[in-house]
Structure formats: structure tokens, C-alpha cells
Design a protein around this motif. Structure first.
Motif, mmCIF file in Angstrom:
data_model
loop_
_atom_site.group_PDB
_atom_site.id
_atom_site.type_symbol
_atom_site.label_atom_id
_atom_site.label_comp_id
_atom_site.label_asym_id
_atom_site.label_seq_id
_atom_site.Cartn_x
_atom_site.Cartn_y
_atom_site.Cartn_z
ATOM 1 N N SER A 83 -2.750 9.343 -8.008
ATOM 2 C CA SER A 83 -4.183 9.225 -7.713
ATOM 3 C C SER A 83 -4.742 7.834 -8.006
ATOM 4 O O SER A 83 -5.893 7.539 -7.696
ATOM 5 C CB SER A 83 -4.962 10.264 -8.530
ATOM 6 N N GLU A 84 -3.936 6.965 -8.597
ATOM 7 C CA GLU A 84 -4.388 5.613 -8.921
ATOM 8 C C GLU A 84 -4.648 4.819 -7.639
ATOM 9 O O GLU A 84 -3.937 4.955 -6.646
ATOM 10 C CB GLU A 84 -3.307 4.910 -9.746
ATOM 11 N N ARG A 85 -5.687 3.996 -7.660
ATOM 12 C CA ARG A 85 -6.020 3.188 -6.488
ATOM 13 C C ARG A 85 -4.895 2.208 -6.167
ATOM 14 O O ARG A 85 -4.283 1.632 -7.060
ATOM 15 C CB ARG A 85 -7.313 2.409 -6.726
ATOM 16 N N ALA A 86 -4.635 2.018 -4.874
ATOM 17 C CA ALA A 86 -3.574 1.099 -4.469
ATOM 18 C C ALA A 86 -3.944 -0.338 -4.794
ATOM 19 O O ALA A 86 -3.102 -1.135 -5.213
ATOM 20 C CB ALA A 86 -3.294 1.252 -2.977
ATOM 21 N N TYR A 123 0.844 -1.205 0.000
ATOM 22 C CA TYR A 123 0.000 0.000 0.000
ATOM 23 C C TYR A 123 0.877 1.253 0.000
ATOM 24 O O TYR A 123 0.632 2.205 -0.749
ATOM 25 C CB TYR A 123 -0.918 -0.012 1.222
ATOM 26 N N TRP A 124 1.919 1.250 0.833
ATOM 27 C CA TRP A 124 2.858 2.372 0.893
ATOM 28 C C TRP A 124 3.515 2.600 -0.473
ATOM 29 O O TRP A 124 3.587 3.748 -0.962
ATOM 30 C CB TRP A 124 3.893 2.075 1.975
ATOM 31 N N ARG A 163 2.471 1.675 -3.484
ATOM 32 C CA ARG A 163 1.511 2.095 -4.508
ATOM 33 C C ARG A 163 1.094 3.545 -4.311
ATOM 34 O O ARG A 163 0.987 4.295 -5.273
ATOM 35 C CB ARG A 163 0.278 1.187 -4.475
ATOM 36 N N ARG A 164 0.871 3.960 -3.089
ATOM 37 C CA ARG A 164 0.445 5.335 -2.829
ATOM 38 C C ARG A 164 1.556 6.328 -3.156
ATOM 39 O O ARG A 164 1.294 7.468 -3.562
ATOM 40 C CB ARG A 164 0.034 5.500 -1.369
ATOM 41 N N SER A 165 2.803 5.901 -2.980
ATOM 42 C CA SER A 165 3.922 6.811 -3.233
ATOM 43 C C SER A 165 4.315 6.886 -4.702
ATOM 44 O O SER A 165 4.964 7.846 -5.121
ATOM 45 C CB SER A 165 5.144 6.402 -2.408
ATOM 46 N N SER A 166 3.912 5.893 -5.501
ATOM 47 C CA SER A 166 4.333 5.875 -6.907
ATOM 48 C C SER A 166 3.195 5.992 -7.902
ATOM 49 O O SER A 166 3.405 6.363 -9.051
ATOM 50 C CB SER A 166 5.109 4.583 -7.202
ATOM 51 N N ALA A 167 1.966 5.673 -7.461
ATOM 52 C CA ALA A 167 0.843 5.644 -8.403
ATOM 53 C C ALA A 167 0.037 6.933 -8.423
ATOM 54 O O ALA A 167 -0.879 7.072 -9.228
ATOM 55 C CB ALA A 167 -0.079 4.473 -8.062
#
Length: 476
Positions: free
Chosen positions: A439-442, A430-431, A433-437
Motif C-alpha cells: 500500500s506504500e506510495r510508489a 513504478y511496476w 514499487r507497486r509489486s513490492s511496497a
């Protein structure tokens, strides 16, 4: 590359194969187990070979194959499980190393989990970390020296057993484990299938490292990776089989099962005297330090590769002046340190590390073979590939089937323990995905359901561990 593969597989565990295998099976079942494992791992190695040919852009492929074929969460979980299996495997090396040191300094390191052993293991773990920090080239030279050196005691062991002490009558007696033996306290081995299942995690442990050339594939071309993988496989398979079966021509199954590690030392001492035991224990120390060094290189490589494409948090991509994944290596070493402390409270440190390592690495193997199957099924298999489409399909199906057989052989209790390890990684995903994506959902819909299922399984496993319902996995 070949020496890297050989050293990754040919660690200190080879010196205790006779006892590990005899503990669960008689000679006949052991031969069948090696046949199944040898063929299964061969087709798995062939899967890596095919994938290196048709998808050479997927370096560090042990996790990228799953990510390319089954999505970001699948890729992360494969990488997470493989990473932790390497870390736990290094702690397994620590346990065996302390047992070997205990021969020279009894009783301070007995069982590999005394407080003295815990302190010594911790010192070596951090010492290897700082050695690798200095660069790959120096570590590779030391590994090559250690790999060659550790063949000497194993070769001598085989020669002594085969040419000076081997009894054909003893070798063929009680072939399927039907004769009662007081040395094993009349412990029944069960049917042949049960015996084979009982050895599967041992054989899997011995073959862990077959993928090491693939993990380091960003440092060599696809042809080198392919040749090194297969050559390393054939070399170690011959040695593994010989070391595990020839002792049955010297001692009974029950006697072998009752031996303390490293069992090859006790066997050689009974044949040639104390000097044989000394030589084997020195060989164990050299072998373990050499393999441990290789796995310290590998344990930092995967999180670094994952961080570069957003599968792991970006901080894992940090490198030092020598080009080593420094942050990844330090965090990996800290995890190994925590596992060493866990081992201190375990009754059976070696089997704990062996079982956990085998279970959490299985999805990495299954995912790679399944990805090859998916590439073929989707019609993306290149027409100019070195291996034909039908042959590649057969390879992928057999390798996947072998992986599923290992899941069955491991048993539900260890798969539940594996769920705990994978669930711990979900917040890290989750960390990342949130840092690299942005606004994309994790998590996608399917990924969210997968995460929920993992957490539920992990919660059930933790409750069963606390209430003592999984003594096979952990008992203090």
C-alpha cells in the motif's frame, strides 16, 4: 578480481585511442586530458575503496550507495542508467569487432553497421548470453586467458613505436594544435579547453569498468575489491596514456585523426608492413570478445541485485541452476539486440555508442562519490575506518567535482539524450514499487516532481531529435 577489472576497462577501444584522441585534440591537450581524467578516476576508485571499507554490507554498491544515500528513486535511476550503459557499451564492442573483422572480410562489415555486421553482432550477443548461462567459473577462465592474450599486440605496438620509429622532433611539433594540417582538411581544433572537453567522453569510455569489482563485490571480501580496483586502475592507465601519445612521434595529429579504426593497426602497418596490421586486428578481436564476455556477466548482475531489494521488479531475481541471473541476462541481451538494430541506421555507429554510454553512466559515478560525502557530513563515518575522515572527505569532493566536470564536458545535447533513457525506466520503477511496497506510495512528493521533470526533458529531447536539432547525438 584484478583481471576482471583490467578486462572490463582494457577492451577493444584501446586499439583505436590514437585516432579517437587526435580527432579532437593535439598532444598537449591530450596530456592534460589524461591528467584530469586519471586523477579524477583515481579519486573515484578511492571512493569505492573507502565505501567498501566502511559499508561492506552494500554489495553491488554502484547502485546501493545512491539508494542508501538518496532514496529509492535515486537508487533505481542509478541502477537503470548503469545497466543500460553496460548494454550500450557491449554494442560499442560489437561495432569495433565488426570493423576488425572487416579487415579480413571486406567490405561486408565496414563501419560495423552493415546488414552483415548486424547479423554477426546479433549472433555473438546471443552466443555470449548462452555461454554465461552455463556459469561464472567457465566464463571467468576464458576471460583470464583473453585478458593475458590481448596484452601481447599492445605491448609489441608500443615497443615498435618507441624503440624503432619514434621521432622526438615530430612528437614535440605542433604541441598545442596551432599548425594547419591538410590531412585534417584544415579543421580547427579550437582552444585548449575545447580540445580537452572534446576528449572527455573518450577518456571516460576507456575507464568504464573501474567499478566492476564493486559490482561483483558479493563474490569477494572488501579488501580484495579494494586492491583489485586500484591495481587494475594503475595497470590500464599506464597503457592508455602510452598508446594515445606515442603515435604522435610517428605521425602528425592530422594524419592520426583521419585514420579508420582500429588506428593502431594502420600505424603499425606503416612501420612494419602488413603483418603488423594483421596482428593488431587479431588482438582487437581477442580483446573485444574477452571484455564483451566480462560485461555480459556484469550486465545481468545489477538488475538481479536490484530485484532482491525491490528496486527492480521481482522477476529479475530469477536464477537458473548455475546460479546465473537468467531472466535479467535474457532481457539485457534483448536490449542489446535492439541497440544493434538502432546502430544499423546510424551514420557514426561507434561515436553514437561511445557518447550514450558515457552520459548514462555518469550519475552512477557521481552518486557513489556524493554518498561518501553524505556519510561523512552526517557524522556516520566510523572512527576505526582505514582511511581518515578528512582524507575521505577530500576524496569524495574531488571525485564528485570530476563527475560534474564530465557532465559539463559532455554538453547539453547528450544530457538531453540521457534524460530520454532515464525517463523510459520510470514505468519499470513504478511496476517494481507497486509489486513490492504493497500500500506504500510508489513515488514520494520529491520523487514525483523528479519524475515529471525527467518526462518533460525527455519529451523536449525527443522533439529535438525528430526535428534534427540534435545531430551530434544521432543522425541517420
Amino acid at each position: 578480481m584484478t583481471l576482471l577489472v583490467v578486462s572490463a576497462m582494457f577492451g577493444g577501444g584501446v586499439f583505436n585511442i590514437p585516432q579517437n584522441m587526435a580527432q579532437s585534440a593535439a598532444l598537449g591537450a591530450i596530456l592534460v586530458a589524461w591528467l584530469i581524467s586519471g586523477l579524477g578516476i583515481f579519486f573515484l576508485a578511492r571512493s569505492f575503496q573507502v565505501l567498501a571499507d566502511i559499508r561492506p554490507e552494500l554489495t553491488s554498491g554502484i547502485y546501493m550507495y545512491a539508494r542508501a544515500g538518496f532514496g529509492k528513486l535515486a537508487g533505481f535511476l542509478i541502477a537503470w542508467g548503469y545497466w543500460l550503459s553496460v548494454a550500450f557499451g557491449n554494442v560499442g564492442y560489437a561495432v569495433l569487432l565488426m570493423d576488425a573483422l572487416n579487415y579480413f572480410f571486406p567490405p561486408y562489415f565496414a563501419g560495423g553497421n552493415t546488414w552483415q555486421a548486424t547479423l554477426a553482432s546479433s549472433a555473438i550477443i546471443w552466443g555470449l548470453c548462452f555461454l554465461v548461462m552455463r556459469g561464472v567459473k567457465g566464463a571467468s577462465v576464458l576471460n583470464n586467458i583473453g585478458t593475458v592474450a590481448k596484452f601481447v599486440p599492445v605491448t609489441l605496438f608500443l615497443l615498435v613505436v618507441l624503440y624503432f620509429s619514434f621521432s622526438r622532433d615530430l612528437f614535440t611539433s605542433d604541441f598545442w594544435g596551432n599548425v594547419s594540417d591538410q590531412a585534417r582538411q584544415d579543421k580547427p581544433l579550437g582552444g585548449v579547453i575545447d580540445q580537452i572537453k572534446g576528449t572527455m567522453l573518450v577518456t571516460l569510455w576507456m575507464y568504464i569498468g573501474i567499478e566492476s569489482a564493486v559490482v561483483m563485490s558479493d563474490r569477494a571480501d572488501a579488501a580484495t575489491v579494494s586492491r583489485a580496483t586500484l591495481l587494475g586502475y594503475f595497470l590500464v592507465t599506464v597503457l592508455f596514456v602510452l598508446v594515445s601519445i606515442l603515435p604522435f612521434g610517428v605521425m602528425s595529429q592530422g594524419e592520426l585523426a583521419a585514420m579508420a579504426p582500429p588506428s593502431t593497426a594502420a600505424i603499425l602497418a606503416s612501420l612494419v608492413g602488413a603483418w603488423g596490421e594483421v596482428m593488431i586486428n587479431i588482438g582487437v578481436i581477442i580483446a573485444l570478445l574477452s571484455s564483451w564476455l566480462v560485461w555480459t556477466l556484469l550486465v545481468a548482475q545489477l538488475p538481479w541485485a536490484c530485484a532482491r531489494d525491490g528496486t527492480f521488479p521481482k522477476i529479475f531475481a530469477k536464477t537458473n541452476k548455475a546460479g546465473i541471473a537468467s531472466f535479467s541476462l535474457v532481457i539485457s541481451t534483448a536490449i542489446m539486440q535492439a541497440a544493434v538494430v538502432l546502430v544499423y541506421f546510424s551514420n557514426d555507429a561507434w561515436n553514437l555508442m561511445l557518447s550514450i554510454t558515457g552520459v548514462v553512466i555518469l550519475p552512477a559515478y557521481i552518486g557513489s562519490a556524493a554518498f561518501l560525502w553524505k556519510v561523512i557530513w552526517s557524522g556516520d563515518y566510523p572512527a576505526d575506518a582505514k582511511i581518515g575522515k578528512i582524507s575521505a572527505l577530500s576524496i569524495s569532493l574531488i571525485a564528485t567535482g570530476f563527475g560534474l566536470w564530465l557532465v559539463y564536458a559532455a554538453g547539453v545535447q547528450f544530457m538531453l539524450a540521457g534524460a530520454v533513457i532515464y525517463a523510459i525506466g520510470l514505468p519499470v520503477f513504478y511496476w517494481a514499487r507497486r509489486s513490492s511496497a504493497g500500500s506504500e506510495r510508489a513515488f514520494t512528493g520529491v520523487e514525483a516532481l523528479t519524475a515529471i521533470a525527467l518526462f518533460l526533458l525527455a519529451a523536449a529531447a525527443v522533439w529535438m531529435l525528430i526535428t534534427g536539432q540534435l545531430p551530434q547525438v544521432y543522425s541517420s
